[in-house]
Scaffold this motif. Sequence first.
Motif, PDB file in Angstrom:
ATOM      1  N   ARG A 284       0.823  -1.220   0.000  1.00 52.54           N
ATOM      2  CA  ARG A 284       0.000   0.000   0.000  1.00 52.54           C
ATOM      3  C   ARG A 284       0.853   1.264   0.000  1.00 52.54           C
ATOM      4  O   ARG A 284       0.469   2.278  -0.604  1.00 52.54           O
ATOM      5  CB  ARG A 284      -0.960  -0.038   1.185  1.00 52.54           C
ATOM      6  CG  ARG A 284      -1.985  -1.150   1.019  1.00 52.54           C
ATOM      7  CD  ARG A 284      -3.058  -1.165   2.072  1.00 52.54           C
ATOM      8  NE  ARG A 284      -3.934  -2.327   1.885  1.00 52.54           N
ATOM      9  CZ  ARG A 284      -4.946  -2.640   2.682  1.00 52.54           C
ATOM     10  NH1 ARG A 284      -5.207  -1.879   3.734  1.00 52.54           N
ATOM     11  NH2 ARG A 284      -5.684  -3.709   2.435  1.00 52.54           N
ATOM     12  N   CYS A 285       1.998   1.226   0.650  1.00 53.01           N
ATOM     13  CA  CYS A 285       2.895   2.384   0.592  1.00 53.01           C
ATOM     14  C   CYS A 285       3.447   2.571  -0.818  1.00 53.01           C
ATOM     15  O   CYS A 285       3.556   3.703  -1.305  1.00 53.01           O
ATOM     16  CB  CYS A 285       4.039   2.221   1.597  1.00 53.01           C
ATOM     17  SG  CYS A 285       3.548   2.410   3.324  1.00 53.01           S
ATOM     18  N   ARG A 286       3.802   1.479  -1.471  1.00 50.87           N
ATOM     19  CA  ARG A 286       4.280   1.581  -2.851  1.00 50.87           C
ATOM     20  C   ARG A 286       3.184   2.134  -3.756  1.00 50.87           C
ATOM     21  O   ARG A 286       3.445   2.969  -4.625  1.00 50.87           O
ATOM     22  CB  ARG A 286       4.733   0.209  -3.359  1.00 50.87           C
ATOM     23  CG  ARG A 286       5.967  -0.352  -2.671  1.00 50.87           C
ATOM     24  CD  ARG A 286       6.519  -1.561  -3.413  1.00 50.87           C
ATOM     25  NE  ARG A 286       6.967  -1.183  -4.743  1.00 50.87           N
ATOM     26  CZ  ARG A 286       8.145  -0.597  -4.992  1.00 50.87           C
ATOM     27  NH1 ARG A 286       8.990  -0.361  -4.016  1.00 50.87           N
ATOM     28  NH2 ARG A 286       8.475  -0.268  -6.236  1.00 50.87           N
ATOM     29  N   ARG A 287       1.971   1.668  -3.539  1.00 51.16           N
ATOM     30  CA  ARG A 287       0.848   2.143  -4.358  1.00 51.16           C
ATOM     31  C   ARG A 287       0.571   3.621  -4.082  1.00 51.16           C
ATOM     32  O   ARG A 287       0.317   4.400  -5.006  1.00 51.16           O
ATOM     33  CB  ARG A 287      -0.387   1.291  -4.062  1.00 51.16           C
ATOM     34  CG  ARG A 287      -1.601   1.607  -4.907  1.00 51.16           C
ATOM     35  CD  ARG A 287      -2.641   0.506  -4.734  1.00 51.16           C
ATOM     36  NE  ARG A 287      -3.929   0.865  -5.295  1.00 51.16           N
ATOM     37  CZ  ARG A 287      -4.245   0.788  -6.577  1.00 51.16           C
ATOM     38  NH1 ARG A 287      -3.348   0.374  -7.439  1.00 51.16           N
ATOM     39  NH2 ARG A 287      -5.443   1.122  -7.000  1.00 51.16           N
ATOM     40  N   LEU A 288       0.631   4.025  -2.827  1.00 52.67           N
ATOM     41  CA  LEU A 288       0.413   5.425  -2.448  1.00 52.67           C
ATOM     42  C   LEU A 288       1.353   6.350  -3.208  1.00 52.67           C
ATOM     43  O   LEU A 288       0.951   7.408  -3.705  1.00 52.67           O
ATOM     44  CB  LEU A 288       0.629   5.580  -0.937  1.00 52.67           C
ATOM     45  CG  LEU A 288       0.679   7.008  -0.388  1.00 52.67           C
ATOM     46  CD1 LEU A 288      -0.708   7.635  -0.422  1.00 52.67           C
ATOM     47  CD2 LEU A 288       1.233   7.015   1.035  1.00 52.67           C
ATOM     48  N   LEU A 289       2.626   5.953  -3.325  1.00 55.57           N
ATOM     49  CA  LEU A 289       3.637   6.798  -3.953  1.00 55.57           C
ATOM     50  C   LEU A 289       3.867   6.459  -5.422  1.00 55.57           C
ATOM     51  O   LEU A 289       4.777   7.013  -6.048  1.00 55.57           O
ATOM     52  CB  LEU A 289       4.957   6.679  -3.179  1.00 55.57           C
ATOM     53  CG  LEU A 289       4.901   7.087  -1.702  1.00 55.57           C
ATOM     54  CD1 LEU A 289       6.273   6.928  -1.060  1.00 55.57           C
ATOM     55  CD2 LEU A 289       4.387   8.503  -1.526  1.00 55.57           C
ATOM     56  N   ASP A 290       3.072   5.528  -5.972  1.00 53.65           N
ATOM     57  CA  ASP A 290       3.163   5.183  -7.394  1.00 53.65           C
ATOM     58  C   ASP A 290       4.582   4.744  -7.761  1.00 53.65           C
ATOM     59  O   ASP A 290       5.109   5.121  -8.817  1.00 53.65           O
ATOM     60  CB  ASP A 290       2.733   6.397  -8.233  1.00 53.65           C
ATOM     61  CG  ASP A 290       2.431   6.052  -9.690  1.00 53.65           C
ATOM     62  OD1 ASP A 290       2.217   4.858  -9.980  1.00 53.65           O
ATOM     63  OD2 ASP A 290       2.418   6.978 -10.522  1.00 53.65           O
ATOM     64  N   LEU A 291       5.192   3.909  -6.913  1.00 52.21           N
ATOM     65  CA  LEU A 291       6.603   3.580  -7.081  1.00 52.21           C
ATOM     66  C   LEU A 291       6.879   2.555  -8.172  1.00 52.21           C
ATOM     67  O   LEU A 291       8.035   2.357  -8.547  1.00 52.21           O
ATOM     68  CB  LEU A 291       7.182   3.082  -5.745  1.00 52.21           C
ATOM     69  CG  LEU A 291       7.201   4.104  -4.612  1.00 52.21           C
ATOM     70  CD1 LEU A 291       7.910   3.527  -3.396  1.00 52.21           C
ATOM     71  CD2 LEU A 291       7.858   5.408  -5.046  1.00 52.21           C
ATOM     72  N   ASP A 292       5.850   1.879  -8.666  1.00 55.44           N
ATOM     73  CA  ASP A 292       6.080   0.887  -9.712  1.00 55.44           C
ATOM     74  C   ASP A 292       5.889   1.460 -11.115  1.00 55.44           C
ATOM     75  O   ASP A 292       5.924   0.722 -12.091  1.00 55.44           O
ATOM     76  CB  ASP A 292       5.158  -0.330  -9.512  1.00 55.44           C
ATOM     77  CG  ASP A 292       5.535  -1.133  -8.281  1.00 55.44           C
ATOM     78  OD1 ASP A 292       6.742  -1.217  -7.987  1.00 55.44           O
ATOM     79  OD2 ASP A 292       4.633  -1.654  -7.599  1.00 55.44           O
ATOM     80  N   ALA A 293       5.701   2.757 -11.201  1.00 52.52           N
ATOM     81  CA  ALA A 293       5.532   3.394 -12.514  1.00 52.52           C
ATOM     82  C   ALA A 293       6.828   3.318 -13.320  1.00 52.52           C
ATOM     83  O   ALA A 293       7.920   3.146 -12.774  1.00 52.52           O
ATOM     84  CB  ALA A 293       5.116   4.857 -12.332  1.00 52.52           C
ATOM     85  N   ASP A 294       6.689   3.434 -14.629  1.00 55.04           N
ATOM     86  CA  ASP A 294       7.837   3.494 -15.541  1.00 55.04           C
ATOM     87  C   ASP A 294       7.931   4.931 -16.055  1.00 55.04           C
ATOM     88  O   ASP A 294       7.370   5.280 -17.098  1.00 55.04           O
ATOM     89  CB  ASP A 294       7.632   2.517 -16.707  1.00 55.04           C
ATOM     90  CG  ASP A 294       8.827   2.469 -17.648  1.00 55.04           C
ATOM     91  OD1 ASP A 294       9.735   3.305 -17.490  1.00 55.04           O
ATOM     92  OD2 ASP A 294       8.840   1.608 -18.538  1.00 55.04           O
ATOM     93  N   PRO A 295       8.635   5.819 -15.336  1.00 52.25           N
ATOM     94  CA  PRO A 295       8.615   7.246 -15.690  1.00 52.25           C
ATOM     95  C   PRO A 295       9.235   7.554 -17.039  1.00 52.25           C
ATOM     96  O   PRO A 295       8.852   8.531 -17.686  1.00 52.25           O
ATOM     97  CB  PRO A 295       9.405   7.897 -14.546  1.00 52.25           C
ATOM     98  CG  PRO A 295      10.296   6.815 -14.037  1.00 52.25           C
ATOM     99  CD  PRO A 295       9.507   5.550 -14.180  1.00 52.25           C
ATOM    100  N   VAL A 296      10.200   6.747 -17.477  1.00 54.48           N
ATOM    101  CA  VAL A 296      10.838   7.016 -18.769  1.00 54.48           C
ATOM    102  C   VAL A 296       9.838   6.842 -19.901  1.00 54.48           C
ATOM    103  O   VAL A 296       9.713   7.689 -20.796  1.00 54.48           O
ATOM    104  CB  VAL A 296      12.062   6.099 -18.968  1.00 54.48           C
ATOM    105  CG1 VAL A 296      12.624   6.268 -20.376  1.00 54.48           C
ATOM    106  CG2 VAL A 296      13.139   6.417 -17.931  1.00 54.48           C
ATOM    107  N   ALA A 297       9.087   5.737 -19.875  1.00 54.63           N
ATOM    108  CA  ALA A 297       8.086   5.502 -20.914  1.00 54.63           C
ATOM    109  C   ALA A 297       6.997   6.567 -20.886  1.00 54.63           C
ATOM    110  O   ALA A 297       6.558   7.065 -21.932  1.00 54.63           O
ATOM    111  CB  ALA A 297       7.471   4.112 -20.735  1.00 54.63           C
ATOM    112  N   ILE A 298       6.555   6.935 -19.678  1.00 58.15           N
ATOM    113  CA  ILE A 298       5.496   7.945 -19.547  1.00 58.15           C
ATOM    114  C   ILE A 298       5.980   9.292 -20.054  1.00 58.15           C
ATOM    115  O   ILE A 298       5.322   9.952 -20.883  1.00 58.15           O
ATOM    116  CB  ILE A 298       5.047   8.042 -18.069  1.00 58.15           C
ATOM    117  CG1 ILE A 298       4.373   6.740 -17.623  1.00 58.15           C
ATOM    118  CG2 ILE A 298       4.108   9.232 -17.877  1.00 58.15           C
ATOM    119  CD1 ILE A 298       4.222   6.625 -16.124  1.00 58.15           C
TER     120      ILE A 298
END
Length: 500
Positions: A284-298
Motif C-alpha cells: 500500500r505504501c508503494r501504491r500510495l507513492l506510485d513507485l512501480d511506474a515506468d517514468p521514462v516511458a510515460i
Amino acid sequence: MHSDRERCVRAVQSKDARFDGWFFTAVLTTGIYCRPSCPVVPPKPENMTFYPSAAACQQAGFRACKRCRPDTSPGSPEWNQRADLVARAMRLIADGVVDREGVPGLAARLGYSSRQVERQLRAELGAGPLALARAQRAQTARLLIETTALPMADIAFAAGFASIRTFNDTVREVYALSPGDLRTRAAARSTSRTATAPAPAAPTTPGALSLRLPFRAPLNPDNLFGHLAATAVPGVEEWRDGAYRRTLRLPYGNGIAALTPRPDHIACRLTLSDLRDLPVAISRCRRLLDLDADPVAIDDQLRADPVLAPLVDKAPGRRVPRTVDEAEFALRAVLGQQVSTAAARTHAARLVTAHGEPVDDPEGGLTHLFPSAGALAALDPESLAMPRTRRTTFTTLVRRLADGELHLGADSDWQETRTRLLALPGFGPWTADVISMRALGDPDAFLPTDLGIRRAAQELGLPSTPAALTARAAAWRPWRAYAVQYLWATDSHPINFLPV
C-alpha cells in the motif's frame, strides 16, 4: 516483454535498471535468476532464458542471485496501468488476498472461477496464484530475517507460512541459504549497500521496521509529497522531520507508515500492531507513492507534445499521488467538493475526531485511523457542516460503501466503477475522475473540469473548455493522469512543493 529475447538480451548486456521488474534473467549454467541490471558480468546470450516473474523462475528451479537480489526489484508497471483480469489479480495478490482468503477468495473477488484465474495467470506470468503468493512470502521472510532480530518462528508466522518447516524449505529453495545463514550474511555485509537493499533497522518502538522502497528513476518528490502534505488530515496524516506519516487500517490490525524521499529510494518506517500485515503495508505504501511506474516511458510519450515537453524536461519523473485506502479517499473527495483544501481538511478532521478509531503514536502526533464507512453509517447528517445536497451525496456514498453495494479496491474495474460513481447523487465528472485517478489508480484518468487544469491550459495556449481540452489530450493517452500532474505543476499551489 520477456518474450522479446533480443530486447531482453540488450537490456541485460547494458545492465539497464529501467527493466528491473519487467522481466527476470535465468542463467542456465549457474541455476540462478537475476534482475536485468545485475552488476556481475552478463552471461553469454545462449545461457540466458527469460521469465515474466520471480515466481516463474522459482518454479523452474532457479535460485535468487545473492548479488543483485532480484526479489527486491520494483514491481512490474504492467499491473498498475491495466484493468484486465491478470492486472487486477496481481494487485490483489500484492495486497495479501491469497494468503488470507486462498485462491477461491481471489477468484470470487474477481468474478471468475479459480480455474480461469489460474489459467490466465499461468499464461502471462508462468505461475499460478499460489506460486506468486509464495514468492511474495519468501520476499517478506527475507526482509524480516535481514532487518529485524525477530525469532525465526515469529518471522515464519508474520510472512504467512503455515509451518516452520515450510518456511525453512522455501527460504532454502529460493535463496540457497538457510534462514540463519541469510541473517549471518546480512550482518556481515559491508555498510555500503545498493539502493535496492533493505536498510538496517534501528527500531526504538516495538513493532517498528525500517526498509527501503526501490523505484525506477527518475522520481520527482515535489508534487508527490507536496500533495500528500498539503491535503493531510490532522490526526491521520502529518509532515514531520522530512517524512510524510500516516495511519494505516490493515487486515490484522493497524499501523503507522513514515515515508521519506531519498535520492535513490524511499526510506520507509513501519510500526505495525501485527507483523502479518507487513507485505500489505509495503504494497500500500508503494501504491500510495506510485513507485512501480515506468517514468521514462510515460515522460517520453508526454514529451512528444511540444506544449508538455518543457514541463517534462524541467522536472521529469512526476508520479500520481494515490492512496492507501480507496474508500477513505472517495469520502474525502466528496468532503472536498467546491471548497478549499483547508476547508476539506477541517471537515475531515472533525469526522476523524468524532468517529475515528484511536491509535497510539509514540513517535509523532497521529491520533486516529480515518473512520470506516461502517463507523460513519450511523452519523447524524445534520452534524455535517456542509450544504444539504453535499450531505446527501456524502451519506449516500457512506451507505453504499457500508452495505457493499459499491466496492472500491485494488480489484475494481476502472470504467465500470466510474460509471457507478456517476450514477450517485451529487457525483459529477470531477469527483468520479479524481477518485479514478488517485484511488483506483487509472493512469489515463483526466480532469478537464478541474479549475487548476483549466488555468494551466489557458496559460499554455491549450483549449480551456472541457470538451476541447479532452479532445486535445487524446495524444497523451494512456498517461493523461500523469499529464495532470505536469499541468498542476504550473501553479504555485502548495501541493506542488516539497514541504520544508
